[in-house]
Design an enzyme around this catalytic site. Structure first.
Site, PDB file in Angstrom:
ATOM      1  N   HIS A 114      -6.397  -8.002   0.641  1.00 48.42           N
ATOM      2  CA  HIS A 114      -5.093  -7.502   1.063  1.00 48.42           C
ATOM      3  C   HIS A 114      -4.020  -8.579   1.148  1.00 48.42           C
ATOM      4  CE1 HIS A 114      -1.961  -6.362   3.968  1.00 48.42           C
ATOM      5  NE2 HIS A 114      -2.024  -5.197   3.350  1.00 48.42           N
ATOM      6  N   HIS A 153      -9.322   3.512   3.139  1.00 51.44           N
ATOM      7  CA  HIS A 153      -8.338   2.426   3.050  1.00 51.44           C
ATOM      8  C   HIS A 153      -9.032   1.067   3.101  1.00 51.44           C
ATOM      9  CE1 HIS A 153      -5.011  -0.027   5.039  1.00 51.44           C
ATOM     10  NE2 HIS A 153      -4.518   0.304   3.868  1.00 51.44           N
TER      11      HIS A 153
HETATM   12  O1  G3P Z   1      -1.855   1.835  -0.243  1.00 50.23           O
HETATM   13  C1  G3P Z   1      -1.606   2.165   1.071  1.00 50.23           C
HETATM   14  C2  G3P Z   1      -1.602   0.987   2.003  1.00 50.23           C
HETATM   15  O2  G3P Z   1      -2.721   0.207   1.749  1.00 50.23           O
HETATM   16  C3  G3P Z   1      -0.379   0.138   1.897  1.00 50.23           C
HETATM   17  O3  G3P Z   1      -0.279  -0.797   2.905  1.00 50.23           O
HETATM   18  O4  G3P Z   1      -0.383  -3.060   3.844  1.00 50.23           O
HETATM   19  O5  G3P Z   1      -2.395  -1.617   3.928  1.00 50.23           O
HETATM   20  O6  G3P Z   1      -1.641  -2.562   1.764  1.00 50.23           O
HETATM   21  P1  G3P Z   1      -1.226  -2.059   3.123  1.00 50.23           P
HETATM   22 CA    CA Z   2      -3.105  -1.539   0.294  1.00 47.88          CA
END
Ligand code: G3P
Ligand code: CA
Length: 229
Positions: A48, A6
């Site tokens: 992000h 992630h």
């Molecule tokens: O794609 C999964 C996740 O990244 C979505 O949430 O807020 O971490 O972008 P966020």
């Molecule tokens: Ca994301």
């Protein structure tokens, strides 16, 4: 089951930096998830938040800076060292020719960057890495656009609330991949999605116990900051 880091290997390296992507590859993730936003001069960058405040030493919206200006900031987040904001092109150039996947989340839930969906797909096609890319978005409109632009592509609908009502939209819009927050899934919901041949990707899996539970349930993709064996 596919394991994606992630924002790269963000448990150990500054999120959404080339360092975090390269280290995810090195440790054995099957690929990474990252977030796509657009600069003032229309360049696709990986970050992000809509603002650079949290992860860099600068302030303000990504869309108010040119790429050249964004490259002046340090995105070390809480780490020491110098980390520049990566472009989508830099990431795709890195994965080209490797057995490594990328989930590109199109960040249009707060800002509607003009034509970002088409620009991203064009870049992926230009570098000829289509087979390695999954798209996703919290924005239903972006999901629909992506499917229209590239009908063969994997496009996932991300959700973090209203599970039941959003689950219903999958059929209506012929969406074949669902990306709910990990805590939404149980055996009944996984079986229900599998009956409709929907791919399931879960995020952000926080610990080994949850990782084992979701693996056991039979989800297709696990997205986590940490690498679980
Ligand atoms: O794609 C999964 C996740 O990244 C979505 O949430 O807020 O971490 O972008 P966020
Ligand atoms: Ca994301």
């Amino acid at each position: 089951m596919i394991k994606l880091g992630h924002r790269g290997y963000s448990a150990k390296y500054p999120e959404n930096t080339m360092e975090a992507f390269v280290k995810a590859y090195d440790i054995g993730f099957d690929g990474i998830e990252t977030d796509v936003q657009m600069s003032k001069d229309g360049e696709l960058v990986l970050i992000h938040d809509e603002k650079i405040n949290r992860t860099s030493n600068g302030k303000g919206f990504v869309r108010d800076y040119t790429l050249k200006e964004l490259k002046q900031f340090n995105f070390a987040y809480k780490e020491k060292g110098l980390y520049l904001i990566p472009t989508l092109k830099e990431l795709l150039t890195f994965i080209k020719g490797k057995e490594f996947l990328v989930n590109l989340e199109i960040k249009t839930d707060k800002i509607q960057y003009p034509d970002i969906e088409k620009k991203v797909v064009d870049m992926v096609k230009q570098l000829n890495v289509n087979q390695q890319v999954f798209y996703s978005s919290f924005c239903l409109e972006s999901v629909i656009k992506l499917k229209q632009i590239d009908p063969k592509a994997y496009v996932g609908y991300l959700i973090e609330n209203q599970y039941n009502s959003k689950r219903k939209l999958l059929k209506q819009y012929h969406i074949t991949a669902f990306h709910p927050k990990y805590s939404y899934l149980n055996q009944i919901r996984v079986q229900d999605l599998k009956k409709d041949q929907i791919k399931i990707a879960v995020w952000t899996v926080p610990n080994l116990k949850e990782y084992e539970r979701l693996k056991e349930l039979g989800v297709d993709i696990i997205i986590s900051n940490e690498y679980f064996k």
